[in-house]
Design an enzyme around this catalytic site. Structure first.
Site, short mmCIF file in Angstrom:
data_model
loop_
_atom_site.label_atom_id
_atom_site.label_comp_id
_atom_site.label_asym_id
_atom_site.label_seq_id
_atom_site.Cartn_x
_atom_site.Cartn_y
_atom_site.Cartn_z
CG ASN A 20 -2.19 -0.82 0.95
OD1 ASN A 20 -3.01 -0.44 0.13
ND2 ASN A 20 -2.31 -1.95 1.64
NE ARG A 96 3.32 -2.18 18.84
CZ ARG A 96 3.42 -3.21 19.67
NH1 ARG A 96 3.50 -4.45 19.19
NH2 ARG A 96 3.42 -3.01 20.97
CB ILE A 97 -3.30 -1.26 19.72
CG1 ILE A 97 -3.89 -2.47 19.01
CG2 ILE A 97 -4.39 -0.45 20.42
CD1 ILE A 97 -4.51 -3.50 19.94
CG ASN A 112 -6.07 1.66 9.84
OD1 ASN A 112 -4.93 1.31 9.51
ND2 ASN A 112 -6.97 0.80 10.30
CG HIS A 114 -9.73 -3.01 9.00
ND1 HIS A 114 -8.88 -3.54 9.96
CD2 HIS A 114 -10.80 -3.85 8.94
CE1 HIS A 114 -9.42 -4.64 10.45
NE2 HIS A 114 -10.58 -4.85 9.85
CB SER A 141 -13.08 0.06 5.39
OG SER A 141 -14.07 -0.92 5.20
CB THR A 146 -11.85 7.52 16.50
OG1 THR A 146 -12.40 6.20 16.34
CG2 THR A 146 -12.36 8.44 15.40
CD GLU A 148 -15.58 1.70 18.20
OE1 GLU A 148 -16.10 0.63 17.86
OE2 GLU A 148 -16.13 2.82 18.07
CG LEU A 149 -8.40 -1.86 16.96
CD1 LEU A 149 -7.10 -1.13 16.61
CD2 LEU A 149 -8.12 -3.19 17.63
CG ASP A 150 -9.58 -2.02 13.04
OD1 ASP A 150 -8.70 -1.27 12.59
OD2 ASP A 150 -9.38 -3.20 13.35
C1 GRF Z 1 -3.21 -4.56 4.14
O1 GRF Z 1 -4.08 -5.61 3.88
C2 GRF Z 1 -3.88 -3.54 4.99
O2 GRF Z 1 -5.24 -3.40 4.74
C3 GRF Z 1 -3.67 -4.09 6.37
O3 GRF Z 1 -2.39 -4.64 6.35
C4 GRF Z 1 -2.04 -5.01 5.03
C5 GRF Z 1 -0.77 -4.31 4.68
O4 GRF Z 1 -0.23 -4.77 3.47
N1 GRF Z 1 -3.87 -3.07 7.36
P1 GRF Z 1 1.01 -4.00 2.83
O5 GRF Z 1 2.10 -3.94 3.89
O6 GRF Z 1 0.55 -2.65 2.42
O7 GRF Z 1 1.43 -4.85 1.68
#
Ligand code: GRF
Length: 215
Positions: A20, A96-97, A112, A114, A141, A146, A148-150
């Site tokens: 990503n 990490r949280i 973030n 997710h 998504s 915030t 609250e996690l995710d």
């Molecule tokens: C992705 O699936 C993302 O949604 C999640 O962790 C993964 C990270 O993949 N939070 P990369 O390191 O970007 O390949």
């Protein structure tokens, strides 16, 4: 094209391979609406650090194992983020949280990604859990972070079908390919001043997002 000083400075936090992150690096190079100013990892062995280095982007490691507690780590992490001149912080596979204090420090400036259609499947192992639940559709998504996690307001989602014969790996790959389009798109909205968090909600083009945008 505008100069680097005119572009939104995005700091990307990673823990892993950084595909990503790569999508953001490529988008920044393509259209110049934002710049990846710095990449921060909590792990020195995160593959994404090499991607950043290859693109000439400064990197920092803030190793969580070197801190006595979460508060100490988050304080150092927040200082590293500020030292990068971050205007927007993107968590892209950052495992990490975060403490409430850190979330409050960057409220409305932290996104973030997710790998589920939130609010379904918050937390870990989303692909396996989606298969176990027998859902027909899965996805990813992007939301504001915030306390609250995710659980922060969802901005946009990408949906994929769950296919017969899928296992967690095939499903994850299908979702990940869509993440690489979804995440840069949302960052562009923010860079263009179209997206904000206000009153605990996400707003796009001046309207509260009632249903996440589909990308
Ligand atoms: C992705 O699936 C993302 O949604 C999640 O962790 C993964 C990270 O993949 N939070 P990369 O390191 O970007 O390949």
């Amino acid at each position: 094209m505008s100069g680097a000083a005119d572009r939104l400075a995005v700091v990307v936090l990673i823990s892993g391979s950084g595909t990503n992150l790569q999508a953001l690096i490529d988008a920044a190079a393509d259209d110049g609406r934002f710049t990846v100013a710095c990449v921060i990892s909590n792990r020195a062995d995160a593959g994404g650090l090499a991607r950043a280095a290859a693109a000439g982007i400064p990197t920092r490691v803030v190793d969580h194992t070197r801190y006595a507690d979460r508060a100490g780590f988050d304080s150092a992490l927040g200082d590293a983020i500020d030292a990068c001149g971050a205007q927007l912080i993107v968590l892209a596979g950052f495992m990490r949280i975060l403490t409430d204090a850190l979330v409050a420090r960057f409220r409305g400036r932290m996104l973030n990604i997710h790998p589920s259609l939130l609010p379904a499947f918050q937390g870990l192992h989303t692909h396996r859990r989606a298969l176990e639940a027998g859902v027909r559709e899965h996805g990813a998504s992007v939301h504001f972070v915030t306390a609250e996690l995710d659980g922060g307001p969802v901005i946009a989602q990408a949906r994929v079908p769950v296919l017969a014969g899928d296992d967690a790996a095939t499903l994850a790959a299908r979702v990940l390919a869509r993440e690489h389009v979804l995440l840069p798109e949302v960052v562009r909205w923010y860079a263009d001043g179209r997206l904000e968090m206000r009153d605990g909600r996400a707003w796009l083009d001046g309207a509260a997002i009632e249903t996440p945008r589909q990308c």
